[in-house]
Motif scaffolding. Sequence first.
Motif, PDB file in Angstrom:
ATOM      1  N   MET A   1       0.830  -1.214   0.000  1.00  0.00           N
ATOM      2  CA  MET A   1       0.000   0.000   0.000  1.00  0.00           C
ATOM      3  C   MET A   1       0.859   1.256   0.000  1.00  0.00           C
ATOM      4  O   MET A   1       0.548   2.236  -0.681  1.00  0.00           O
ATOM      5  CB  MET A   1      -0.931  -0.005   1.212  1.00  0.00           C
ATOM      6  CG  MET A   1      -2.086  -0.940   1.049  1.00  0.00           C
ATOM      7  SD  MET A   1      -3.328  -0.977   2.376  1.00  0.00           S
ATOM      8  CE  MET A   1      -3.021   0.395   3.390  1.00  0.00           C
ATOM      9  N   ALA A   2       1.957   1.234   0.760  1.00  0.00           N
ATOM     10  CA  ALA A   2       2.848   2.391   0.813  1.00  0.00           C
ATOM     11  C   ALA A   2       3.504   2.635  -0.552  1.00  0.00           C
ATOM     12  O   ALA A   2       3.616   3.783  -0.997  1.00  0.00           O
ATOM     13  CB  ALA A   2       3.915   2.184   1.882  1.00  0.00           C
TER      14      ALA A   2
ATOM     15  N   LYS B   1       2.294   1.757  -3.504  1.00  0.00           N
ATOM     16  CA  LYS B   1       1.250   2.224  -4.417  1.00  0.00           C
ATOM     17  C   LYS B   1       0.944   3.704  -4.185  1.00  0.00           C
ATOM     18  O   LYS B   1       0.795   4.476  -5.134  1.00  0.00           O
ATOM     19  CB  LYS B   1      -0.019   1.382  -4.219  1.00  0.00           C
ATOM     20  CG  LYS B   1      -1.208   1.830  -5.017  1.00  0.00           C
ATOM     21  CD  LYS B   1      -1.034   1.549  -6.474  1.00  0.00           C
ATOM     22  CE  LYS B   1      -2.313   1.899  -7.211  1.00  0.00           C
ATOM     23  NZ  LYS B   1      -2.167   1.798  -8.629  1.00  0.00           N
ATOM     24  N   LYS B   2       0.886   4.092  -2.925  1.00  0.00           N
ATOM     25  CA  LYS B   2       0.579   5.483  -2.583  1.00  0.00           C
ATOM     26  C   LYS B   2       1.711   6.414  -3.013  1.00  0.00           C
ATOM     27  O   LYS B   2       1.475   7.511  -3.500  1.00  0.00           O
ATOM     28  CB  LYS B   2       0.341   5.598  -1.080  1.00  0.00           C
ATOM     29  CG  LYS B   2      -0.154   6.948  -0.641  1.00  0.00           C
ATOM     30  CD  LYS B   2      -0.490   6.942   0.834  1.00  0.00           C
ATOM     31  CE  LYS B   2      -1.061   8.272   1.257  1.00  0.00           C
ATOM     32  NZ  LYS B   2      -1.397   8.291   2.677  1.00  0.00           N
ATOM     33  N   LYS B   3       2.957   5.958  -2.860  1.00  0.00           N
ATOM     34  CA  LYS B   3       4.102   6.802  -3.175  1.00  0.00           C
ATOM     35  C   LYS B   3       4.309   6.955  -4.673  1.00  0.00           C
ATOM     36  O   LYS B   3       4.517   8.058  -5.169  1.00  0.00           O
ATOM     37  CB  LYS B   3       5.363   6.238  -2.537  1.00  0.00           C
ATOM     38  CG  LYS B   3       6.579   7.088  -2.782  1.00  0.00           C
ATOM     39  CD  LYS B   3       7.785   6.611  -2.031  1.00  0.00           C
ATOM     40  CE  LYS B   3       8.936   7.554  -2.303  1.00  0.00           C
ATOM     41  NZ  LYS B   3      10.082   7.263  -1.501  1.00  0.00           N
TER      42      LYS B   3
ATOM     43  N   LYS C   1       2.206   5.636  -7.295  1.00  0.00           N
ATOM     44  CA  LYS C   1       0.963   5.729  -8.066  1.00  0.00           C
ATOM     45  C   LYS C   1       1.054   5.018  -9.426  1.00  0.00           C
ATOM     46  O   LYS C   1       0.593   5.528 -10.436  1.00  0.00           O
ATOM     47  CB  LYS C   1       0.549   7.178  -8.251  1.00  0.00           C
ATOM     48  CG  LYS C   1       0.187   7.875  -6.962  1.00  0.00           C
ATOM     49  CD  LYS C   1      -0.224   9.299  -7.231  1.00  0.00           C
ATOM     50  CE  LYS C   1      -0.652  10.084  -6.034  1.00  0.00           C
ATOM     51  NZ  LYS C   1      -0.109   9.847  -4.765  1.00  0.00           N
TER      52      LYS C   1
ATOM     53  N   ASN D   1       0.272  -2.857  -7.502  1.00  0.00           N
ATOM     54  CA  ASN D   1      -0.950  -3.263  -6.819  1.00  0.00           C
ATOM     55  C   ASN D   1      -0.565  -3.849  -5.458  1.00  0.00           C
ATOM     56  O   ASN D   1       0.276  -4.748  -5.394  1.00  0.00           O
ATOM     57  CB  ASN D   1      -1.663  -4.306  -7.680  1.00  0.00           C
ATOM     58  CG  ASN D   1      -2.956  -4.761  -7.084  1.00  0.00           C
ATOM     59  OD1 ASN D   1      -3.040  -5.066  -5.896  1.00  0.00           O
ATOM     60  ND2 ASN D   1      -3.966  -4.845  -7.917  1.00  0.00           N
ATOM     61  N   PRO D   2      -1.144  -3.370  -4.364  1.00  0.00           N
ATOM     62  CA  PRO D   2      -0.751  -3.862  -3.038  1.00  0.00           C
ATOM     63  C   PRO D   2      -0.884  -5.368  -2.865  1.00  0.00           C
ATOM     64  O   PRO D   2      -0.047  -5.998  -2.212  1.00  0.00           O
ATOM     65  CB  PRO D   2      -1.697  -3.125  -2.080  1.00  0.00           C
ATOM     66  CG  PRO D   2      -2.116  -1.911  -2.813  1.00  0.00           C
ATOM     67  CD  PRO D   2      -2.114  -2.275  -4.262  1.00  0.00           C
TER      68      PRO D   2
END
Length: 117
Positions: free
Chosen positions: A24-25, A27-29, A31, A36-37
């Motif tokens: 998730m981190a 993916k967030k960083k 984009k 995919n997490p």
Amino acid sequence: MDKLFETSLFAGVTISLVAYIIGMALKKKFKLAILNPLLISIVITIAFLALTGISYEKYDEGAKYLNYLLTPATVCLAIPLYEQLELLKHNWRAVLLGILSGVLSSLGVILGMALMF
């Protein structure tokens, strides 16, 4: 510390959750769709199990608790889907095309891997 790594709870739950949080981190960083997490957590979990020598059986022993919790969560996704039934009916072509492309790409990857191995 070695006893901690040998417990099924650590092997199943902790590794899976930490790997997903890392995914998730990322993916967030960045984009990026490839980050995919779920995909990242699978890769991290496999690498961690391979590097530490934890058996899949030991991992699965603890991961069954996550599966137990994920099953009702998956069923709960049907409620918002049902609430958008009219929108789905209106866009049936896009839904059908999405399902078809997913099935065909999955079959293509499986065929490719079967030929490769």
